[in-house]
Enzyme design. Structure first.
Site, mmCIF file in Angstrom:
data_model
loop_
_atom_site.group_PDB
_atom_site.id
_atom_site.type_symbol
_atom_site.label_atom_id
_atom_site.label_comp_id
_atom_site.label_asym_id
_atom_site.label_seq_id
_atom_site.Cartn_x
_atom_site.Cartn_y
_atom_site.Cartn_z
ATOM 1 N N THR A 13 0.771 -1.342 0.105
ATOM 2 C CA THR A 13 0.007 0.043 -0.003
ATOM 3 C C THR A 13 0.854 1.138 0.018
ATOM 4 O O THR A 13 0.287 2.272 -0.790
ATOM 5 C CB THR A 13 -0.945 0.062 1.361
ATOM 6 O OG1 THR A 13 -1.774 -1.178 1.352
ATOM 7 C CG2 THR A 13 -1.787 1.254 1.502
ATOM 8 N N SER A 58 1.589 -7.620 -0.984
ATOM 9 C CA SER A 58 2.405 -8.776 -0.221
ATOM 10 C C SER A 58 1.618 -9.975 -0.120
ATOM 11 O O SER A 58 2.215 -10.886 0.245
ATOM 12 C CB SER A 58 2.929 -8.111 1.182
ATOM 13 O OG SER A 58 1.833 -8.138 2.006
ATOM 14 N N SER A 59 0.445 -9.856 -0.717
ATOM 15 C CA SER A 59 -0.364 -11.101 -0.568
ATOM 16 C C SER A 59 0.085 -12.059 -1.659
ATOM 17 O O SER A 59 -0.097 -13.367 -1.563
ATOM 18 C CB SER A 59 -1.749 -10.998 -0.929
ATOM 19 O OG SER A 59 -2.272 -10.159 0.093
ATOM 20 N N THR A 165 2.925 -10.011 14.350
ATOM 21 C CA THR A 165 1.868 -10.653 13.774
ATOM 22 C C THR A 165 1.037 -9.361 13.338
ATOM 23 O O THR A 165 0.789 -8.634 14.207
ATOM 24 C CB THR A 165 1.005 -11.430 14.684
ATOM 25 O OG1 THR A 165 1.688 -12.297 15.316
ATOM 26 C CG2 THR A 165 -0.254 -12.235 14.107
ATOM 27 N N THR A 276 0.602 -22.172 19.847
ATOM 28 C CA THR A 276 -0.729 -21.925 20.214
ATOM 29 C C THR A 276 -1.322 -21.037 19.376
ATOM 30 O O THR A 276 -0.879 -20.202 18.819
ATOM 31 C CB THR A 276 -0.666 -21.239 21.561
ATOM 32 O OG1 THR A 276 -1.857 -20.824 22.351
ATOM 33 C CG2 THR A 276 0.247 -19.680 21.882
ATOM 34 N N GLN A 277 -2.730 -21.109 19.190
ATOM 35 C CA GLN A 277 -3.531 -20.291 18.460
ATOM 36 C C GLN A 277 -4.026 -18.991 19.407
ATOM 37 O O GLN A 277 -4.618 -17.984 18.792
ATOM 38 C CB GLN A 277 -4.724 -20.885 17.980
ATOM 39 C CG GLN A 277 -5.476 -21.659 19.080
ATOM 40 C CD GLN A 277 -6.709 -22.399 18.294
ATOM 41 O OE1 GLN A 277 -7.697 -21.875 18.342
ATOM 42 N NE2 GLN A 277 -6.432 -23.255 17.539
ATOM 43 N N CYS A 278 -3.679 -18.845 20.438
ATOM 44 C CA CYS A 278 -3.646 -17.662 21.319
ATOM 45 C C CYS A 278 -2.735 -16.483 20.787
ATOM 46 O O CYS A 278 -1.644 -16.876 20.378
ATOM 47 C CB CYS A 278 -3.343 -17.833 22.674
ATOM 48 S SG CYS A 278 -4.636 -18.771 23.604
HETATM 49 N N1 ASP Z 1 -2.564 -5.548 0.784
HETATM 50 C C1 ASP Z 1 -1.453 -4.647 0.808
HETATM 51 C C2 ASP Z 1 -0.316 -5.422 1.088
HETATM 52 O O1 ASP Z 1 0.116 -6.236 1.940
HETATM 53 C C3 ASP Z 1 -1.599 -4.133 2.266
HETATM 54 C C4 ASP Z 1 -0.742 -3.205 2.760
HETATM 55 O O2 ASP Z 1 0.230 -2.868 2.125
HETATM 56 O O3 ASP Z 1 -0.784 -2.983 4.180
HETATM 57 O O4 ASP Z 1 0.611 -5.544 0.060
#
Ligand code: ASP
Length: 340
Positions: A13, A58-59, A165, A276-278
């Site tokens: 972003t 970044s996805s 995280t 842990t998932q916590c």
């Molecule tokens: N979808 C964006 C990414 O991770 C979100 C961001 O940049 O914060 O590339």
């Protein structure tokens, strides 16, 4: 001599604009990113820039991009005093964790940052994040870097990268490090918690690990998970290790089918890691009967590691071809500050 900083733009972003036709955010040319922040010229350091040929959301990050980031750092390591990696926030914690393992004997800062709003947005958080991340990368004491590890700077806090995280898709405070305090808090001054920083006293040269083994999987337990689901994951050909997100302090159902499936997988040579998932706290398999049974089967403790850290540590360690005898011990050992 002013510190020499390398700014690496991978996408995210921070450097995106709205496509006027679709109104969706898309990465744009890095050169325009710098035009948007003339303040960078006021910083007391020299900044070189480099960008991924095609900046990505970044996805779309995968281990080949981590290798690219590591290779760029390696190539510029001798000539630069610090590195700032601009990265989308969605998978930033995975990338920061991966790089922490890939860069052994790091003695210079590698600071990940990004933003929730694009740099051109009136209310953007990008400027503060970017400017302070660069200042942190340039921090020196007697001509030596203050930060000698992979960090993640977001919304006034520098965290150890492999402790973070992403916890929020809405607020500027998008990250948390629940099991380890912030290394630096940015207010009127940069408040550095020197006692928390990784020291790296060794003079050993940087080793860049550029092989990662992705034969791993992640399973999050939930009441109602079936034997078919678990078995089909553990039956994946080539699978070498699975991170299992258990309940609370590392507990799981004591149903026979569950324990038997885990036991069979371990007998087949698959490493099972218990995290842990916590959001905070750690795995202590000897605390409850439901955890103790897992320990008895040879399940490896992820202690207080994040899932992001556990997965990337597995990819790193599997590629090192560590012997079966040693794997559990090494995994449960703190390598880069990822375990308390
Ligand atoms: N979808 C964006 C990414 O991770 C979100 C961001 O940049 O914060 O590339």
């Amino acid at each position: 001599m002013k510190p020499q900083i390398l700014l690496l733009y991978t996408g995210g972003t921070i450097g995106m604009i709205k496509d006027p036709l679709t109104a969706s955010l898309q990465a744009f040319d890095f050169a325009s990113l710098l035009d948007k922040i003339p303040e960078l010229n006021l910083l007391d350091c020299s900044i070189d820039t480099v960008s991924f040929e095609t900046p990505i959301d970044s996805s779309n990050i995968n281990p080949s991009h981590w290798i690219e980031i590591a290779s760029i750092i390696e190539k510029n390591y001798a000539t630069h005093d610090g590195f700032v990696v601009l990265h989308g926030s969605d998978t930033m914690s995975y990338s920061a964790s991966a790089l922490s393992f890939m860069l052994e004997n790091l003695s210079k800062p590698v600071i990940f940052t990004g933003s929730q709003l694009p740099i051109g947005d009136l209310r953007t958080d990008a400027k503060e994040n970017l400017i302070t991340a660069i200042q942190i990368a340039a921090l020196q004491n007697n001509n030596k870097a203050v930060i000698k590890e992979v960090g993640l700077y977001f919304e006034y806090k520098l965290y150890r990268g492999n402790r973070t995280t992403k916890i929020n898709a809405e607020y500027f405070q998008a990250f948390a490090s629940l099991n380890f305090p912030a290394l630096i808090t940015s207010g009127v001054h940069l408040n550095v918690q020197h006692e928390l920083l990784l020291k790296n006293y060794s003079q050993a040269p940087l080793i860049v690990h550029k092989t990662l083994d992705t034969n791993v999987a992640l399973v999050k337990l939930f009441p109602g998970i079936t034997a078919t689901v678990l078995k089909s994951i553990l039956d994946i050909p080539q699978l070498k290790a699975v991170v299992v997100e258990t309940y609370g302090s590392g507990n799981a159902t004591t149903d026979d089918w569950f324990l038997k499936t885990i036991e069979d997988a371990i007998a087949k040579g698959i490493y099972i890691i218990n995290v842990t998932q916590c959001a905070g706290g750690s795995v202590q398999m000897n605390q409850y009967h439901t955890g103790k049974l897992l320990e008895g089967l040879g399940v490896i403790s992820g202690n207080d590691m994040t899932t992001e850290s556990a997965l990337t540590k597995l990819m790193y360690m599997l590629a090192l071809k560590i012997s079966r005898k040693m794997f559990k011990t090494v995994f449960e050992t703190d390598l880069r500050g990822e375990i308390s």
